[in-house]
Design a protein around this motif. Structure first.
Motif, PDB file in Angstrom:
ATOM      1  N   GLN A 102       0.818  -1.204   0.000  1.00  0.00           N
ATOM      2  CA  GLN A 102       0.000   0.000   0.000  1.00  0.00           C
ATOM      3  C   GLN A 102       0.861   1.267   0.000  1.00  0.00           C
ATOM      4  OE1 GLN A 102      -2.630   2.563   2.979  1.00  0.00           O
ATOM      5  NE2 GLN A 102      -2.235   0.471   3.637  1.00  0.00           N
ATOM      6  N   ILE A 103       0.383   2.265  -0.698  1.00  0.00           N
ATOM      7  CA  ILE A 103       1.110   3.528  -0.787  1.00  0.00           C
ATOM      8  C   ILE A 103       0.263   4.636  -0.184  1.00  0.00           C
ATOM      9  CG2 ILE A 103       2.102   5.232  -2.355  1.00  0.00           C
ATOM     10  CD1 ILE A 103       2.382   2.897  -4.398  1.00  0.00           C
ATOM     11  N   GLU A 104       0.845   5.411   0.722  1.00  0.00           N
ATOM     12  CA  GLU A 104       0.136   6.565   1.279  1.00  0.00           C
ATOM     13  C   GLU A 104       0.885   7.839   0.950  1.00  0.00           C
ATOM     14  OE1 GLU A 104      -1.413   6.431   5.239  1.00  0.00           O
ATOM     15  OE2 GLU A 104      -1.071   4.267   5.399  1.00  0.00           O
ATOM     16  N   ASP A 105       0.152   8.861   0.591  1.00  0.00           N
ATOM     17  CA  ASP A 105       0.788  10.153   0.373  1.00  0.00           C
ATOM     18  C   ASP A 105       1.186  10.765   1.715  1.00  0.00           C
ATOM     19  OD1 ASP A 105       0.403   9.830  -2.266  1.00  0.00           O
ATOM     20  OD2 ASP A 105      -0.890  11.576  -2.563  1.00  0.00           O
ATOM     21  N   ILE A 106       2.316  11.402   1.715  1.00  0.00           N
ATOM     22  CA  ILE A 106       2.797  12.097   2.906  1.00  0.00           C
ATOM     23  C   ILE A 106       2.952  13.578   2.559  1.00  0.00           C
ATOM     24  CG2 ILE A 106       4.661  12.263   4.587  1.00  0.00           C
ATOM     25  CD1 ILE A 106       3.291   9.598   4.733  1.00  0.00           C
ATOM     26  N   GLU A 107       2.292  14.417   3.314  1.00  0.00           N
ATOM     27  CA  GLU A 107       2.364  15.859   3.039  1.00  0.00           C
ATOM     28  C   GLU A 107       3.190  16.549   4.116  1.00  0.00           C
ATOM     29  OE1 GLU A 107      -0.577  16.806   0.768  1.00  0.00           O
ATOM     30  OE2 GLU A 107      -1.181  14.701   0.684  1.00  0.00           O
ATOM     31  N   HIS A 129      14.355  16.357  -5.783  1.00  0.00           N
ATOM     32  CA  HIS A 129      14.761  15.494  -4.684  1.00  0.00           C
ATOM     33  C   HIS A 129      13.815  14.314  -4.619  1.00  0.00           C
ATOM     34  CE1 HIS A 129      11.502  17.794  -2.796  1.00  0.00           C
ATOM     35  NE2 HIS A 129      11.330  16.724  -2.057  1.00  0.00           N
ATOM     36  N   SER A 130      14.252  13.295  -3.947  1.00  0.00           N
ATOM     37  CA  SER A 130      13.369  12.156  -3.710  1.00  0.00           C
ATOM     38  C   SER A 130      13.316  11.936  -2.214  1.00  0.00           C
ATOM     39  CB  SER A 130      13.901  10.909  -4.411  1.00  0.00           C
ATOM     40  OG  SER A 130      15.076  10.457  -3.780  1.00  0.00           O
ATOM     41  N   LEU A 131      12.124  11.708  -1.726  1.00  0.00           N
ATOM     42  CA  LEU A 131      11.965  11.419  -0.291  1.00  0.00           C
ATOM     43  C   LEU A 131      10.831  10.430  -0.138  1.00  0.00           C
ATOM     44  CD1 LEU A 131      12.373  11.777   2.720  1.00  0.00           C
ATOM     45  CD2 LEU A 131      11.031  13.875   2.623  1.00  0.00           C
ATOM     46  N   GLU A 132      11.169   9.218   0.192  1.00  0.00           N
ATOM     47  CA  GLU A 132      10.153   8.185   0.333  1.00  0.00           C
ATOM     48  C   GLU A 132      10.409   7.424   1.621  1.00  0.00           C
ATOM     49  OE1 GLU A 132       8.133   8.750  -2.015  1.00  0.00           O
ATOM     50  OE2 GLU A 132       9.457   9.709  -3.467  1.00  0.00           O
ATOM     51  N   PHE A 133       9.328   6.939   2.218  1.00  0.00           N
ATOM     52  CA  PHE A 133       9.425   6.213   3.475  1.00  0.00           C
ATOM     53  C   PHE A 133       8.926   4.786   3.279  1.00  0.00           C
ATOM     54  CE2 PHE A 133       8.779  10.684   4.256  1.00  0.00           C
ATOM     55  CZ  PHE A 133       9.774  10.987   5.178  1.00  0.00           C
ATOM     56  N   PHE A 134       9.581   3.848   3.953  1.00  0.00           N
ATOM     57  CA  PHE A 134       9.217   2.444   3.824  1.00  0.00           C
ATOM     58  C   PHE A 134       9.052   1.832   5.207  1.00  0.00           C
ATOM     59  CE2 PHE A 134      11.911   3.840   0.377  1.00  0.00           C
ATOM     60  CZ  PHE A 134      11.198   3.455  -0.745  1.00  0.00           C
ATOM     61  N   GLY A 135       8.136   0.905   5.326  1.00  0.00           N
ATOM     62  CA  GLY A 135       7.938   0.247   6.616  1.00  0.00           C
ATOM     63  C   GLY A 135       6.666  -0.561   6.609  1.00  0.00           C
ATOM     64  N   LEU A 136       5.946  -0.553   7.734  1.00  0.00           N
ATOM     65  CA  LEU A 136       4.703  -1.306   7.844  1.00  0.00           C
ATOM     66  C   LEU A 136       3.547  -0.355   8.066  1.00  0.00           C
ATOM     67  CD1 LEU A 136       5.925  -4.262  10.104  1.00  0.00           C
ATOM     68  CD2 LEU A 136       5.504  -4.290   7.631  1.00  0.00           C
ATOM     69  N   CYS A 137       2.491  -0.537   7.306  1.00  0.00           N
ATOM     70  CA  CYS A 137       1.328   0.320   7.475  1.00  0.00           C
ATOM     71  C   CYS A 137       0.558  -0.102   8.731  1.00  0.00           C
ATOM     72  CB  CYS A 137       0.427   0.244   6.243  1.00  0.00           C
ATOM     73  SG  CYS A 137      -0.476  -1.296   6.086  1.00  0.00           S
ATOM     74  N   ALA A 138      -0.407   0.701   9.095  1.00  0.00           N
ATOM     75  CA  ALA A 138      -1.136   0.453  10.342  1.00  0.00           C
ATOM     76  C   ALA A 138      -1.690  -0.970  10.399  1.00  0.00           C
ATOM     77  CB  ALA A 138      -2.268   1.473  10.494  1.00  0.00           C
TER      78      ALA A 138
ATOM     79  N   LYS B 121       0.918  10.554  13.046  1.00  0.00           N
ATOM     80  CA  LYS B 121      -0.236  10.998  12.254  1.00  0.00           C
ATOM     81  C   LYS B 121      -0.919   9.842  11.548  1.00  0.00           C
ATOM     82  CE  LYS B 121       0.848  15.476  10.536  1.00  0.00           C
ATOM     83  NZ  LYS B 121       1.256  16.255   9.374  1.00  0.00           N
ATOM     84  N   LYS B 122      -0.113   8.924  10.983  1.00  0.00           N
ATOM     85  CA  LYS B 122      -0.673   7.894  10.113  1.00  0.00           C
ATOM     86  C   LYS B 122      -0.713   6.519  10.768  1.00  0.00           C
ATOM     87  CE  LYS B 122      -0.417  10.504   6.187  1.00  0.00           C
ATOM     88  NZ  LYS B 122      -1.360  10.598   5.059  1.00  0.00           N
ATOM     89  N   GLY B 123      -0.056   6.383  11.903  1.00  0.00           N
ATOM     90  CA  GLY B 123      -0.041   5.081  12.552  1.00  0.00           C
ATOM     91  C   GLY B 123       0.836   4.057  11.854  1.00  0.00           C
ATOM     92  N   VAL B 124       1.700   4.504  10.981  1.00  0.00           N
ATOM     93  CA  VAL B 124       2.577   3.574  10.270  1.00  0.00           C
ATOM     94  C   VAL B 124       3.886   3.404  11.047  1.00  0.00           C
ATOM     95  CG1 VAL B 124       1.604   4.252   8.064  1.00  0.00           C
ATOM     96  CG2 VAL B 124       3.681   5.377   8.896  1.00  0.00           C
ATOM     97  N   LEU B 125       4.608   2.336  10.721  1.00  0.00           N
ATOM     98  CA  LEU B 125       5.917   2.112  11.319  1.00  0.00           C
ATOM     99  C   LEU B 125       6.977   2.299  10.240  1.00  0.00           C
ATOM    100  CD1 LEU B 125       7.747   1.089  13.625  1.00  0.00           C
ATOM    101  CD2 LEU B 125       7.326  -1.224  12.785  1.00  0.00           C
ATOM    102  N   VAL B 126       7.718   3.383  10.341  1.00  0.00           N
ATOM    103  CA  VAL B 126       8.728   3.686   9.312  1.00  0.00           C
ATOM    104  C   VAL B 126      10.037   2.985   9.649  1.00  0.00           C
ATOM    105  CG1 VAL B 126      10.054   5.496   8.192  1.00  0.00           C
ATOM    106  CG2 VAL B 126       7.678   5.913   8.809  1.00  0.00           C
ATOM    107  N   LYS B 127      10.481   2.127   8.750  1.00  0.00           N
ATOM    108  CA  LYS B 127      11.713   1.382   9.011  1.00  0.00           C
ATOM    109  C   LYS B 127      12.890   1.906   8.198  1.00  0.00           C
ATOM    110  CE  LYS B 127      10.942  -3.188   9.181  1.00  0.00           C
ATOM    111  NZ  LYS B 127      10.305  -4.473   8.757  1.00  0.00           N
TER     112      LYS B 127
END
Lengths: 142, 142
Positions: A102-107, A129-138, B121-127
Motif C-alpha cells: 500500500q502507498i500513502e501520500d505524505i504531506e 529530490h526524492s523522499l520516500e518512506f518504507f515500513g509497515l502500514c497500520a 499521524k498515520k499510525g505507520v511504522l517507518v523502518k
DNA sequence: ATGGTTGCAAACACTTTGCACATGA
DNA sequence: TCATGTGCAAAGTGTTTGCAACCAT
C-alpha cells in the motif's frame, strides 16, 4: 449550462507541442484517475480496461515524452522500475508498506528549508529530490 | 606493538555467519575504501584493480547477502540500478550532480522528527527512508 | 502533405535462477 | 567432511533503438 472542466488532456498535450493521439490521451486518462504512482504494468492494465491498446514500446516512449515535458513525474520505490504520477500534484512524498504494498501520500515534509540549507552550505543548486518512506502500514504491524 | 584495527572484514563476515571468502573480502575492501555509493560496474573495476576476480553473478549474490545481513545498504539515484554503501556509516543523504555525476554526502537532515510526525499521524511504522537531492554542483552551474 | 507518432523486431542493461563443482570451517 | 559459496549458462524484467508505416494537424 455549466461545464466545469478543470483540465483538458488534449489541450494539455497541444500546449506542450505534442499531438493529441489516442495513446497519449489514454495514458493521461489513466494517470488522472488514480492518486497513486503507477508502474508500467498497472498503466497497461488500466489502458486495457479503457479499451486503449498500444505497444509496450509506445507506452515507454509516451512516458518519457510526458516526463520530459514535465507533465508526468517519475518516482522510484527501490523496486527496480519506475512509477509515474501527474507532475501537477502539489509536492508530497510517499509511504510504502513493505508487506502489503500500500502507498500513502505524505504531506508537509517541508523539504524546502532543508534544500535552502544545503544550497547555502554546499553551493549546489538543488533542482529535484526524492523522499520516500518504507515500513509497515497500520494494518500490517501485528 | 600496537595494532589498531578498527574493523576486520573477516570477523565482520564471520559474525554474520558468513564464510570469509576472497570474493567477499574483496567486495568489502572496495567499499571500505570509498566514501561514495558504488554501482556494480565500479565495484567490478575496483576489484580488478585489486586483482580480485569473480563472476558477475557472484558479485550480485554477495551484494544481496551482505545487504540482507545489514552490512551493506543499497541506494538508488534514479539510474535504474543499485549502488551500495557500508551500512555502518552514520545516517546521511546525497546530492547528485546531474551534469558531472559527482556525489556529495549531505548530513544533518534530521529526518527523525519527520518520521516521528508521520508515525503518529498515520499510525505507520517507518523502518527505512530514502532522501536524495539532484541538481547542479557548484562547478557545473555556469 | 509532412513531420511527429506508432508498431514490430531486435537489442540492451541490470539482475536472478539452476545446477554442478569447489572450498572454508 | 559438508554446508556454504562460486562459476557458467540461461533466463527474466525493465527499458531503449532502428526503421518503415501511419496519422494528427
Amino acid at each position: 449550462m455549466f461545464s466545469i472542466k478543470i483540465h483538458n488532456c488534449s489541450d494539455e498535450l497541444r500546449n506542450a507541442d505534442l499531438k493529441a493521439t489516442p495513446a497519449r490521451l489514454g495514458v493521461l486518462a489513466v494517470l488522472e484517475h488514480t492518486d497513486k504512482p503507477l508502474d508500467v504494468q498497472s498503466i497497461t492494465s488500466s489502458l486495457h480496461r479503457l479499451g486503449v491498446m498500444m505497444d509496450r514500446v509506445t507506452l515507454f516512449r509516451i512516458l518519457n515524452t510526458l516526463t520530459q515535458k514535465s507533465i508526468l513525474k517519475p518516482i522510484q520505490f527501490n523496486e527496480g522500475k519506475l512509477r509515474y504520477e501527474y507532475a501537477a500534484k502539489p509536492e508530497h512524498h510517499h509511504f510504502v508498506c513493505e508487506k502489503c504494498g500500500q502507498i500513502e501520500d505524505i504531506e508537509d515534509c517541508n523539504v524546502g528549508s532543508l534544500i535552502k540549507n544545503i544550497s547555502s552550505k554546499k553551493g549546489v543548486l538543488v533542482k529535484r529530490h526524492s523522499l520516500e518512506f518504507f515500513g509497515l502500514c497500520a494494518d500490517c504491524q501485528d
